[in-house]
Design an enzyme around this catalytic site. Structure first.
Site, PDB file in Angstrom:
ATOM      1  CE  LYS A   1      -2.693  -2.713   3.200  1.00  0.00           C
ATOM      2  NZ  LYS A   1      -2.725  -3.022   4.626  1.00  0.00           N
TER       3      LYS A   1
ATOM      4  CD  GLU B   1       9.000  -0.864  -4.511  1.00  0.00           C
ATOM      5  OE1 GLU B   1       8.375  -0.368  -3.547  1.00  0.00           O
ATOM      6  OE2 GLU B   1       9.208  -2.082  -4.611  1.00  0.00           O
ATOM      7  CG  ASP B   2       7.220   1.955  -0.117  1.00  0.00           C
ATOM      8  OD1 ASP B   2       7.975   1.163  -0.708  1.00  0.00           O
ATOM      9  OD2 ASP B   2       6.470   1.605   0.814  1.00  0.00           O
TER      10      ASP B   2
ATOM     11  CG  ASP C   1      15.849  -2.010   3.458  1.00  0.00           C
ATOM     12  OD1 ASP C   1      16.598  -1.088   3.805  1.00  0.00           O
ATOM     13  OD2 ASP C   1      15.635  -3.017   4.165  1.00  0.00           O
TER      14      ASP C   1
ATOM     15  CG  PHE D   1      11.809   1.407  10.501  1.00  0.00           C
ATOM     16  CD1 PHE D   1      11.905   0.258   9.729  1.00  0.00           C
ATOM     17  CD2 PHE D   1      10.549   1.937  10.746  1.00  0.00           C
ATOM     18  CE1 PHE D   1      10.768  -0.347   9.215  1.00  0.00           C
ATOM     19  CE2 PHE D   1       9.404   1.341  10.234  1.00  0.00           C
ATOM     20  CZ  PHE D   1       9.523   0.186   9.470  1.00  0.00           C
TER      21      PHE D   1
ATOM     22  CG  ASP E   1       3.720  -0.030   7.230  1.00  0.00           C
ATOM     23  OD1 ASP E   1       4.476  -0.153   6.258  1.00  0.00           O
ATOM     24  OD2 ASP E   1       3.401  -0.978   7.981  1.00  0.00           O
TER      25      ASP E   1
ATOM     26  NE  ARG F   1       0.237   1.376   5.082  1.00  0.00           N
ATOM     27  CZ  ARG F   1       1.254   0.611   4.686  1.00  0.00           C
ATOM     28  NH1 ARG F   1       2.256   1.146   4.027  1.00  0.00           N
ATOM     29  NH2 ARG F   1       1.263  -0.674   4.954  1.00  0.00           N
TER      30      ARG F   1
HETATM   31  P1  IMP Z   1      13.286  -4.678   0.250  1.00  0.00           P
HETATM   32  O1  IMP Z   1      13.925  -3.675  -0.659  1.00  0.00           O
HETATM   33  O2  IMP Z   1      12.798  -5.916  -0.437  1.00  0.00           O
HETATM   34  O3  IMP Z   1      14.162  -4.990   1.429  1.00  0.00           O
HETATM   35  O4  IMP Z   1      11.978  -4.120   0.925  1.00  0.00           O
HETATM   36  C1  IMP Z   1      11.415  -2.906   0.762  1.00  0.00           C
HETATM   37  C2  IMP Z   1      10.103  -2.896   1.517  1.00  0.00           C
HETATM   38  O5  IMP Z   1      10.355  -2.989   2.946  1.00  0.00           O
HETATM   39  C3  IMP Z   1       9.415  -1.573   1.305  1.00  0.00           C
HETATM   40  O6  IMP Z   1       8.512  -1.624   0.230  1.00  0.00           O
HETATM   41  C4  IMP Z   1       8.742  -1.332   2.662  1.00  0.00           C
HETATM   42  O7  IMP Z   1       7.447  -1.924   2.701  1.00  0.00           O
HETATM   43  C5  IMP Z   1       9.604  -2.037   3.675  1.00  0.00           C
HETATM   44  N1  IMP Z   1      10.537  -1.110   4.366  1.00  0.00           N
HETATM   45  C6  IMP Z   1      11.887  -1.108   4.282  1.00  0.00           C
HETATM   46  N2  IMP Z   1      12.427  -0.128   5.026  1.00  0.00           N
HETATM   47  C7  IMP Z   1      11.394   0.523   5.615  1.00  0.00           C
HETATM   48  C8  IMP Z   1      11.326   1.672   6.516  1.00  0.00           C
HETATM   49  O8  IMP Z   1      12.307   2.291   6.920  1.00  0.00           O
HETATM   50  N3  IMP Z   1      10.061   2.031   6.893  1.00  0.00           N
HETATM   51  C9  IMP Z   1       8.938   1.402   6.463  1.00  0.00           C
HETATM   52  N4  IMP Z   1       8.964   0.338   5.621  1.00  0.00           N
HETATM   53  C10 IMP Z   1      10.184  -0.098   5.203  1.00  0.00           C
HETATM   54 MG    MG Z   2       5.592  -1.981   4.678  1.00  0.00          MG
END
Ligand code: IMP
Ligand code: MG
Length: 181
Positions: free
Chosen positions: A45, A101-102, A105, A154, A161, A167
């Site tokens: 979301k 993408e939000d 990571d 974080f 979220d 959010r």
């Molecule tokens: P990755 O790149 O597969 O590790 O994951 C990215 C996802 O992890 C994002 O789409 C978020 O949902 C979640 N995420 C990673 N870091 C954060 C953060 O600092 N705050 C909130 N959600 C996060």
């Molecule tokens: Mg999330």
């Protein structure tokens, strides 16, 4: 600005900074897609907040679609297992797709999404992320547009979220060390 909620340590990017930067990125996208239309695909979301803000400032024709995913560690503890929980409504064959993408990571989520979407024969496939935490990257993924690079803390707000909360904050904030909410 109003007082930050309990559990939140400090504001990292204000609403004004966010919108100014989004306008710059949208202008870059508008230039690069001149004469075409672009399909924005967001992952539910968190990314919908960024998608709507970005879309408003893009000056070529825009359509939108959404994907829902769940990511988890498998039984043997391997990270980065992702599956589609809600698929796109429409095919993307022959389209110019921009995955929105939000935050990126580890890169596991994005790698899976890019592989999945690339298999559906879009004309082009690019990535636009609101936040990039490059220091935690485990798998290398291409990032075409990014609004902000962040440190290893974080963050919440503007779609991001903690336990489904925060959010709706207009700004991005760093969570406190205890996350006691
Ligand atoms: P990755 O790149 O597969 O590790 O994951 C990215 C996802 O992890 C994002 O789409 C978020 O949902 C979640 N995420 C990673 N870091 C954060 C953060 O600092 N705050 C909130 N959600 C996060
Ligand atoms: Mg999330």
């Amino acid at each position: 600005m109003s007082v930050v909620p309990p559990g939140v340590e400090r504001v990292l990017f204000t609403e004004e900074q966010i919108h100014a930067r989004i306008r710059e990125v949208a202008a870059e996208i508008s230039r690069n897609y001149q004469g075409k239309s672009v399909k924005l695909i967001a992952v539910l979301k968190g990314s919908i907040f960024f998608l709507t803000a970005l879309a408003r400032h893009i000056e070529v024709p825009v359509s939108i679609d959404f994907l829902g995913i769940s990511s988890f560690s498998n039984k043997s503890g391997a990270q980065g297992v992702v599956r589609i929980a809600k698929d796109l409504d429409e095919a993307i064959e022959g389209e110019d797709v921009l995955l929105v993408e939000d935050i990126i990571d580890t890169g596991f989520t994005l790698r899976y999404l890019l592989q999945t979407l690339a298999g559906r024969a879009p004309n082009s496939l690019a990535v636009c992320t609101f936040l990039d935490r490059h220091s935690r990257r485990i798998v290398q993924v291409p990032v075409d547009y990014r609004c902000f690079e962040i440190d290893d803390r974080f963050v919440v707000g503007f779609g991001l979220d903690y336990n489904q909360l925060y959010r709706n904050l207009g700004y991005v904030a760093v969570m406190g060390p205890k996350k006691n909410v």
